[in-house]
Write a protein that holds these residues in place. Structure first.
Motif, PDB file in Angstrom:
ATOM      1  N   VAL A 176     -30.100  -9.549   1.418  1.00 44.01           N
ATOM      2  CA  VAL A 176     -29.635 -10.686   2.224  1.00 44.01           C
ATOM      3  C   VAL A 176     -28.961 -11.722   1.341  1.00 44.01           C
ATOM      4  O   VAL A 176     -27.862 -12.198   1.635  1.00 44.01           O
ATOM      5  CB  VAL A 176     -30.816 -11.310   2.996  1.00 44.01           C
ATOM      6  N   LEU A 177     -29.605 -12.068   0.249  1.00 46.09           N
ATOM      7  CA  LEU A 177     -29.047 -13.074  -0.659  1.00 46.09           C
ATOM      8  C   LEU A 177     -27.772 -12.578  -1.323  1.00 46.09           C
ATOM      9  O   LEU A 177     -26.801 -13.329  -1.481  1.00 46.09           O
ATOM     10  CB  LEU A 177     -30.087 -13.441  -1.714  1.00 46.09           C
ATOM     11  N   ARG A 178     -27.756 -11.325  -1.715  1.00 40.29           N
ATOM     12  CA  ARG A 178     -26.590 -10.763  -2.397  1.00 40.29           C
ATOM     13  C   ARG A 178     -25.353 -10.840  -1.503  1.00 40.29           C
ATOM     14  O   ARG A 178     -24.252 -11.119  -1.981  1.00 40.29           O
ATOM     15  CB  ARG A 178     -26.878  -9.320  -2.798  1.00 40.29           C
ATOM     16  N   GLN A 179     -25.531 -10.624  -0.206  1.00 40.71           N
ATOM     17  CA  GLN A 179     -24.386 -10.598   0.702  1.00 40.71           C
ATOM     18  C   GLN A 179     -23.971 -11.975   1.199  1.00 40.71           C
ATOM     19  O   GLN A 179     -22.804 -12.181   1.541  1.00 40.71           O
ATOM     20  CB  GLN A 179     -24.695  -9.691   1.892  1.00 40.71           C
ATOM     21  N   HIS A 187     -21.483 -18.593  -3.933  1.00 38.08           N
ATOM     22  CA  HIS A 187     -21.914 -19.953  -4.227  1.00 38.08           C
ATOM     23  C   HIS A 187     -22.469 -20.047  -5.642  1.00 38.08           C
ATOM     24  O   HIS A 187     -23.205 -19.181  -6.091  1.00 38.08           O
ATOM     25  CB  HIS A 187     -22.971 -20.403  -3.215  1.00 38.08           C
ATOM     26  N   SER A 188     -22.105 -21.138  -6.323  1.00 39.13           N
ATOM     27  CA  SER A 188     -22.548 -21.319  -7.699  1.00 39.13           C
ATOM     28  C   SER A 188     -23.860 -22.083  -7.777  1.00 39.13           C
ATOM     29  O   SER A 188     -24.448 -22.189  -8.846  1.00 39.13           O
ATOM     30  CB  SER A 188     -21.481 -22.083  -8.492  1.00 39.13           C
ATOM     31  N   PHE A 189     -24.333 -22.629  -6.660  1.00 44.63           N
ATOM     32  CA  PHE A 189     -25.527 -23.465  -6.700  1.00 44.63           C
ATOM     33  C   PHE A 189     -26.235 -23.397  -5.359  1.00 44.63           C
ATOM     34  O   PHE A 189     -25.607 -23.282  -4.320  1.00 44.63           O
ATOM     35  CB  PHE A 189     -25.149 -24.921  -7.005  1.00 44.63           C
ATOM     36  N   ALA A 190     -27.552 -23.472  -5.381  1.00 47.26           N
ATOM     37  CA  ALA A 190     -28.306 -23.560  -4.138  1.00 47.26           C
ATOM     38  C   ALA A 190     -29.646 -24.214  -4.414  1.00 47.26           C
ATOM     39  O   ALA A 190     -30.310 -23.890  -5.396  1.00 47.26           O
ATOM     40  CB  ALA A 190     -28.516 -22.166  -3.528  1.00 47.26           C
ATOM     41  N   ASN A 191     -30.013 -25.157  -3.581  1.00 45.98           N
ATOM     42  CA  ASN A 191     -31.365 -25.677  -3.554  1.00 45.98           C
ATOM     43  C   ASN A 191     -32.140 -24.850  -2.548  1.00 45.98           C
ATOM     44  O   ASN A 191     -31.692 -24.682  -1.405  1.00 45.98           O
ATOM     45  CB  ASN A 191     -31.382 -27.145  -3.127  1.00 45.98           C
ATOM     46  N   CYS A 192     -33.289 -24.357  -2.918  1.00 43.26           N
ATOM     47  CA  CYS A 192     -33.992 -23.401  -2.073  1.00 43.26           C
ATOM     48  C   CYS A 192     -35.439 -23.828  -1.861  1.00 43.26           C
ATOM     49  O   CYS A 192     -36.083 -24.346  -2.781  1.00 43.26           O
ATOM     50  CB  CYS A 192     -33.940 -22.018  -2.712  1.00 43.26           C
ATOM     51  N   SER A 248     -40.926 -15.600  -3.596  1.00 44.99           N
ATOM     52  CA  SER A 248     -40.473 -16.708  -4.448  1.00 44.99           C
ATOM     53  C   SER A 248     -39.966 -16.211  -5.795  1.00 44.99           C
ATOM     54  O   SER A 248     -38.935 -16.683  -6.294  1.00 44.99           O
ATOM     55  CB  SER A 248     -41.607 -17.717  -4.666  1.00 44.99           C
ATOM     56  N   THR A 249     -40.673 -15.264  -6.405  1.00 42.52           N
ATOM     57  CA  THR A 249     -40.192 -14.741  -7.685  1.00 42.52           C
ATOM     58  C   THR A 249     -38.893 -13.973  -7.495  1.00 42.52           C
ATOM     59  O   THR A 249     -38.014 -14.006  -8.361  1.00 42.52           O
ATOM     60  CB  THR A 249     -41.250 -13.848  -8.352  1.00 42.52           C
ATOM     61  N   LEU A 250     -38.743 -13.302  -6.355  1.00 41.04           N
ATOM     62  CA  LEU A 250     -37.475 -12.631  -6.073  1.00 41.04           C
ATOM     63  C   LEU A 250     -36.354 -13.663  -5.903  1.00 41.04           C
ATOM     64  O   LEU A 250     -35.256 -13.498  -6.440  1.00 41.04           O
ATOM     65  CB  LEU A 250     -37.608 -11.764  -4.819  1.00 41.04           C
ATOM     66  N   LEU A 251     -36.631 -14.717  -5.146  1.00 42.42           N
ATOM     67  CA  LEU A 251     -35.643 -15.780  -4.965  1.00 42.42           C
ATOM     68  C   LEU A 251     -35.213 -16.351  -6.306  1.00 42.42           C
ATOM     69  O   LEU A 251     -34.025 -16.531  -6.570  1.00 42.42           O
ATOM     70  CB  LEU A 251     -36.234 -16.896  -4.090  1.00 42.42           C
ATOM     71  N   LEU A 310     -36.505 -20.200   3.189  1.00 43.62           N
ATOM     72  CA  LEU A 310     -37.162 -18.972   3.610  1.00 43.62           C
ATOM     73  C   LEU A 310     -38.404 -19.331   4.402  1.00 43.62           C
ATOM     74  O   LEU A 310     -39.278 -20.052   3.915  1.00 43.62           O
ATOM     75  CB  LEU A 310     -37.550 -18.130   2.393  1.00 43.62           C
ATOM     76  N   CYS A 311     -38.467 -18.841   5.644  1.00 47.40           N
ATOM     77  CA  CYS A 311     -39.656 -18.992   6.481  1.00 47.40           C
ATOM     78  C   CYS A 311     -40.291 -17.616   6.643  1.00 47.40           C
ATOM     79  O   CYS A 311     -40.013 -16.912   7.626  1.00 47.40           O
ATOM     80  CB  CYS A 311     -39.292 -19.581   7.843  1.00 47.40           C
TER      81      CYS A 311
END
Length: 410
Positions: free
Chosen positions: A92-95, A100-105, A116-119, A175-176
């Motif tokens: 999901v994240l890869r696609q 995007h060069s930045f994300a607050n998650c 979380s470790t995957l994120l 992520l929920c």
């Protein structure tokens, strides 16, 4: 095979259809898949004779389940033992975040820390990840796993979703992975069968909507909300996604998949949005439902920082302020690294005192196994006091004499 509740089998057979449901039942007679995900930050080799998890980078199915407790590299954070379906988050994240060069998650319901470790591995290096767990003792486990994974820019919090909403903080990705009735874990954990009831399903879908409502207020315009459960029924899955679409300006995002993965789409009549369901016996995994949604119609505009109108320490109760790598958590200056044998490493993980080589400098040193730090010790000459966190120690009394590696250098 465990005895399944009659209400569950009746409903789920009707939901899945006879053929799909029979394949699901057959999975109870099969070996449960074992999968791990390697830590790119701590390369320690590759599993031998392993099969790739096709929808996740650096992830593998093992031929059998070893005793991970007896592998120091597991405790060093070189890999994470995670159910394969949960790793679909990487696809999901890869696609949907690749440009995007930045994300607050924010991982809103994060314990024990697999997602979380995957994120943290999948998101850009300069992003900030908040991993939250409302239940205090589960938040402690989350903190341990985040620390061992060893990435910077991570915060672990122990708060309710409503507290994040009140804080006015904003995120590009939320992520929920919401609490659910756990139907997808029945064959892995019989306790979830005993806890299941139609009443619990009703309780769960209502709670899930409350969590999403709080999360939506924290999501930036164009931000990505990823909704997931480990259950099968449509009340907690498709019907909640339909509720989001009916109540918010949201767009369900398609994730391209390979037909060979055998991922199941929507099972709710009249609802054809792209959602993804993993069913044991059909997909090589336990049960999972996941859906990605965009807030509004515009792509993410990176926020480059979170803002909070109330001081952080008054709004939440962080387990730790900043959680960098546990190897460098105590000192800024490089520490003397001392290599341990396998018996020494296991003794250290059991929180026993060590006797280090005579030329080891006095004071705080870092102890390692196969080049990977396990933690700290204070060398006082005739022995070294163990500074490994007591709450992390291995409690088993039986320790193998020899190391049987799960990862082998290539």
């Amino acid at each position: 095979m465990a005895k399944l509740p009659v209400e569950f089998t009746t409903y789920t057979r009707q939901l899945m259809g006879d053929e799909r449901f029979e394949r699901y039942l057959q999975s109870y007679e099969e070996e449960t898949p074992v999968s791990i995900r390697l830590n790119p930050r701590k390369p320690a080799g590759m599993p031998v004779d392993a099969e790739d998890v096709a929808w996740c980078r650096n992830a593998y199915f093992l031929k059998s389940r070893p005793n991970f407790t007896f592998d120091p590299l597991f405790h060093a954070g070189c890999y994470y033992v995670q159910e394969a379906a949960s790793m679909f988050l990487d696809e999901v994240l890869r696609q949907h975040l690749s440009e995007h060069s930045f994300a607050n998650c924010l991982d809103l319901c994060a314990a024990p820390g697999g997602k979380s470790t995957l994120l943290r591995s999948a998101l850009p290096e300069d992003c900030v990840l908040y991993s939250n767990e409302p239940v205090r003792n589960r938040a402690s486990i989350l903190l341990e796993n985040i620390q061992k994974w060893g990435y910077p820019n991570c915060y672990v919090t122990n708060a309710y979703p409503k507290d994040y909403r009140k804080s006015k903080m904003k995120f590009d990705v939320i992520l929920c992975d919401v609490p659910c009735s756990g139907e997808g874990m029945f064959r892995k954990d019989e306790a979830t069968i005993r806890e299941w009831s139609p009443q619990n399903v009703e309780k769960c879908w209502r709670l899930q909507r409350d969590i999403v409502a709080d999360a939506w207020e924290c999501l930036n315009e164009g931000g990505l909300l990823i909704y997931s459960t480990c259950t099968f029924n449509t009340k907690e899955n498709e019907e909640n996604i339909r509720w989001i679409l009916d109540n918010y300006e949201a767009e369900v995002l398609k994730v391209d998949t390979n037909p060979a993965w055998n991922i199941t789409g929507s099972l709710l009549n009249g609802f054809d949005e792209p959602v993804y369901r993993f069913i044991p016996g059909i997909t090589k995994s336990e049960g999972l439902f996941i859906c990605a949604l965009r807030k509004g119609k515009k792509p993410i505009v990176p926020s480059h920082g979170t803002k909070c109108s109330t001081p952080w320490n008054k709004m939440f109760h962080p387990m730790e302020q900043s959680v960098p790598s546990h190897e460098t958590n105590w000192k800024q200056a490089p520490l003397c690294q001392i290599a341990l044998s396998y018996p020494q490493a296991m003794a250290y993980l059991r929180h026993e005192a060590l006797v280090l080589p005579e030329d080891t400098p006095r004071g705080i040193v870092e102890v390692c196994f196969l080049g990977h730090p396990l933690g700290l010790a204070k060398n006082i000459g005739n022995r070294a006091n163990n500074l490994y966190p007591k709450e992390w120690k291995i409690k088993t009394t039986h320790i193998p004499n020899e190391y049987e590696p799960i990862l082998k250098e290539i």
